[in-house]
Enzyme design. Structure first.
Site, short mmCIF file in Angstrom:
data_model
loop_
_atom_site.label_atom_id
_atom_site.label_comp_id
_atom_site.label_asym_id
_atom_site.label_seq_id
_atom_site.Cartn_x
_atom_site.Cartn_y
_atom_site.Cartn_z
N ASP A 475 0.67 -1.32 0.01
CA ASP A 475 0.09 -0.14 0.02
C ASP A 475 0.92 1.12 0.14
OD1 ASP A 475 -2.14 -1.86 0.26
OD2 ASP A 475 -3.08 -0.68 1.64
N GLU A 542 -5.68 -4.43 -7.02
CA GLU A 542 -6.40 -5.01 -6.11
C GLU A 542 -7.85 -4.35 -6.04
OE1 GLU A 542 -3.84 -4.67 -2.44
OE2 GLU A 542 -5.64 -3.51 -1.75
#
Length: 872
Positions: A475, A542
């Protein structure tokens, strides 16, 4: 059965002696089982116990004959929790709310075990086993692949390695235990394993499912023994380079480390063979020296291979694999051998820059490829199961997916080997939302463990052709100092693959633009309408409209007691994500209406999932190569839950599964929600000419409103717009679109069905579907064709009524228990049939999964009366 909850031999004279030793390994007793390629796997005859319950010292514990009467018997690999559950200390944590009753729960997002947790202390792992007598005069090596998190390793009362060496869940260790090993006798191995602490670089489940209270403490993968002479071969590697854009020549480079484990100089020959190719090189090693030996095509022209057999992902070609066999010989004696498998293939990328966008496009052997896959997880308690891995990969192929993302390297060697064999690409990297990205809290020691872990994983996995990409951030991208360390490892140990600093669009200090994308949070993890996905011109690492995915009723009943099914209960809460399910549920109820019971909820949820997920996958392929890939979040489940999955923990496919399967078929006709166009999407690397496409629109009452038939063609790896759909403004609130594509010979090659709203996609209202009139179906089935354990069946379903038969769902059940037979491979499911339409479906399952019962075919649906037939 798939569970659901279930290497100093200075005296060696000839190769015959080494062969004899290897044969001995293959005939060992059950104390050290399952040899693989000359390795002795220490699988059974283990016991574990909490250090709080043990009064004896480590020397005593690690001595043969120590009593483990009050210990818990187990096999390895296992975590502490998995072993305790297997010993019935705790009831199945996957059922109902049992997980909430485990001691020492760690609520998300906390990472630290609470005081008083039985898992906050060291646990001992102990086994006794016999080392072959032939290991005398040799070096004996003990290998560990992932110990979580630190350990003291004792053998026969001697400390072999302590926590200053054995630290890090993603580390691999190869320990020379020759000074403590007792060949020909019973030996005792004992590990004092310490749990991960708050800032440990260990496994994390983020918010995918609960964190187990032991945080995965234990031994994750195989513990093995093997023996060598005075020179060992380590870390062999084959690099393949094609003469792109042609692929009629490959240059191979072979490297391996050779290690002199004796205190005197050694000269020998390192030999390698790949089929009819042989290479050799003399090597001299100083005492204790390890040297990297290289065979390069400039010096060894036999390593230039003409017309190589290439490795491809399963959707576009065969999975050709080669074996490299290495041996080291000194004074006429072979001291060690190694065998690795590799594929000749090359991964490259290019950046598609447009409208201030940057989309990284991946290529296999010089050909562009849309990456379509999902985020992969292991069992929550990390219990090993090759059968589950096989089913996972067969499902991926069945859905026409070509990739899986391993956020943190996840899975045994078996998983990576099977992905090589089955042609599933793997994106591998570190995990988000944990110490792996908590750089501000890192100490210099943390950085050392991170770099060592990265190196171990890169070296261990780099020969797998299936691994196509590295992610050293998730992330977030790491600080420049950490990024330099990760890049140094890649430069030194594997500069053959693309990599990104994170799974996001944020450019890092050193690597810069990634060309991939993540977000926006939270909706792309919860729900977005089908139209939205056509705006995602990117490689998305994702995403998925999957914030709530209620499984089919049969497996809902397998995960909780009947009383917890309806109304919604704590068992539901435990299996949903509070940040995502409200968004998804609101959209679900707005589009399909609020269910009044669990059966209705389950059925409607399948179609909600099917509609959304099919559109997502279609959009990314239809927009190639402004869009170049999508990783569905997530692929599978670590335990029984109700979000982020293409099939549930029990291997029950859901509506999303069949939406993905349809969308990802290699030659596909689709409707595009953004501009009402009809496209043909071709994933093959050759043209298709002479195609015939048909477009039919029906209103809610099955009135044929529009019909078009047209000639069509599509270029290799192309996406071709062939038609724009215009429906009458007076069309019913809900209407239906049927698309078909036939080849030049008249064979149906793609069929697609949509339910659409006259209010448009963003404001779609499908509540009228609840008013579909009941209709009848006729079901026939062939006799079962059995090939070994595999059962095949042909099922024909005909809509004999006057209305649409919507969401028709055939399933194979066990005759008596009515439990579903899983895994199961239907050609299609949740199908819709026009009046008098007939569909022939193929289904496969395995005989063993009937558990001794006879099979029952059941077909139900949205508005059809269930039909049951015993299968003969």
């Amino acid at each position: 059965m798939i569970y659901f909850h279930n290497y100093k031999n200075l005296e060696m004279r000839t190769r015959i002696i080494l062969t004899f030793i290897l044969l001995a390994i293959f005939t060992l007793n059950s104390l050290a089982q399952d040899p693989a390629e000359g390795k002795l796997v220490l699988k059974d005859n283990w016991s574990i116990q909490s250090s709080k319950e043990i009064k004896s010292d480590a020397k005593t514990i690690s001595s043969v004959g120590f009593s483990t009467d009050k210990w818990y018997p187990t096999s390895v690999p296992t975590t502490v929790l998995a072993a305790l559950v297997a010993n019935k200390v705790y009831p199945d944590p996957y059922y109902g709310t049992n997980f909430n009753n485990l001691p020492g729960l760690i609520p998300y997002p906390k990472r630290e075990m609470p005081e008083g947790s039985p898992f906050k202390v060291a646990w001992w792992y102990r086994t006794e086993f016999k080392i072959p007598a032939d290991f005398k005069n040799m070096h004996t090596w003990l290998q560990f692949h992932s110990i979580n998190y630190k350990a003291n390793v004792w053998l026969n009362g001697k400390l072999i390695a302590d926590t200053t060496t054995i630290e890090g869940a993603y580390r691999l260790f190869n320990l020379d235990i020759s000074n403590a090993a007792l060949p020909g006798e019973t030996n005792c191995l004992a590990l004092e394993i310490f749990p991960p602490e708050k800032l440990s670089l260990t496994i994390t489940w983020v918010d995918w499912n609960p964190t187990t209270p032991d945080r995965g403490m234990g031994i994750w993968y195989d513990v093995t023994l093997h023996a060598t002479g005075n020179v060992a071969i380590e870390n062999p590697h084959v690099v393949t380079k094609l003469n792109l854009p042609s692929t009629d020549q490959a240059k191979l480079t072979i490297t391996a480390e050779v290690r002199n484990v004796e205190p005197k100089k050694v000269t020998g020959i390192l030999k390698g063979t790949i089929e009819n190719i042989s290479v050799s090189q003399e090597v001299t090693l100083d005492p204790g020296e390890t040297k990297l030996v290289s065979f390069v095509p400039e010096s060894f022209p036999q390593l230039v291979v003409a017309n190589p057999r290439l490795w491809w992902p399963h959707t576009v070609g065969p999975q050709n694999l080669y074996d490299l066999n290495l041996s080291f010989e000194t004074s006429g004696n072979i001291t060690d051998t190694k065998k690795i498998r590799f594929g000749i293939r090359e991964i490259t990328t290019w950046m598609n820059d447009f409208d201030k966008q940057h989309t990284k496009v991946f290529q296999i052997n010089g050909k562009n490829i849309v990456i379509r896959g999902g985020g992969y997880v292991q069992d929550l308690m990390l219990r090993p199961s090759n059968e589950r891995i096989d089913a996972d990969l067969l499902y991926a192929k069945h859905m026409n997916l070509n990739a899986l993302r391993m956020e943190a390297p996840r899975g045994s060697d078996y998983l990576f080997e099977r992905c090589d064999e089955e042609g599933i690409l793997l994106m591998v990297g570190w995990c988000c939302c944990s110490t792996w990205e908590g750089w501000k809290n890192w100490t210099p020691h943390t950085g050392d463990i991170a770099e060592a872990s990265w190196k171990d994983q890169i070296v261990h996995l780099r020969n797998h052709p299936s691994v196509f990409n590295w992610l050293y951030g998730s992330d977030n991208f790491p600080p420049a100092e950490v990024e330099r360390r990760y890049l140094k490892v890649l430069d030194e140990y594997d500069n053959t693959r693309p990599y990104e600093s994170s799974a996001t669009q944020a450019p890092s200090t050193i690597a810069g633009i990634t060309g991939v994308h993540m977000g926006p949070y939270p909706n792309v993890y919860a729900y977005e309408t089908p139209n939205f996905w056509y705006s995602k011109l990117e490689f998305n690492t994702e995403a998925g409209p999957t914030g709530e995915q209620i499984p089919p009723i049969e497996t809902m009943r397998m995960m909780m007691p009947e009383k917890d099914l309806w109304p919604m209960s704590e068992s539901w809460d435990l299996r949903l994500h509070k940040a995502f399910y409200p968004i998804a549920r609101a959209a679900f109820e707005s589009r399909y209406g609020k269910p009044t019971g669990v059966e209705e909820y389950c059925m409607k949820s399948q179609m909600f999932q099917n509609e959304a997920v099919k559109a997502m996958f279609e959009a990314f392929a239809g927009n190639k190569y402004r869009s170049s890939g999508i990783i569905y979040w997530m692929y599978n489940s670590a335990w029984p839950k109700m979000y982020w999955q293409l099939y549930d923990y029990f291997f029950m496919p859901n509506g999303a599964f069949y939406g993905a399967k349809t969308a990802c078929e290699p030659l596909h006709i689709q409707y595009c929600y953004d501009d009402n166009s009809i496209k043909i999407v071709n994933s093959f690397y050759h043209d298709f000419n002479g195609l015939i496409a048909t477009v039919d629109v029906y209103d809610f009452n099955m009135k044929h409103v529009l019909s078009q038939k047209m000639d069509a063609k599509v270029a290799a790896d192309g996406s071709e717009k062939i038609y724009t759909l215009n429906v009458p403004k007076s069309i019913s609130s809900v209407y239906f679109l049927k698309l078909q594509l036939h080849d030049a010979a008249g064979k149906l090659v793609s069929s697609n069905f949509y339910w659409l709203s006259s209010k448009g996609d963003e404001k779609a209202d499908f509540t009228d579907l609840s008013r579909l009139p009941a209709t009848s179906i006729n079901v026939t089935a062939s006799s079962v064709q059995q090939e070994g354990n595999k059962c095949k069946l042909t099922v024909t379903i005909e809509n004999t009524g006057k209305g649409l038969a919507f969401a028709v769902n055939p399933k194979i059940l066990k005759l008596n228990s009515k439990e579903p037979v899983l895994p199961v491979f239907w050609g299609d499911n949740y199908i819709s049939l026009l009046p008098k339409e007939k569909k022939v479906l193929q289904v496969e399952y395995e005989l063993k999964d009937l558990d001794g019962e006879k099979p029952l075919l059941k077909v139900d649906g949205w508005n059809v009366k269930a039909v049951e037939k015993e299968i003969k």
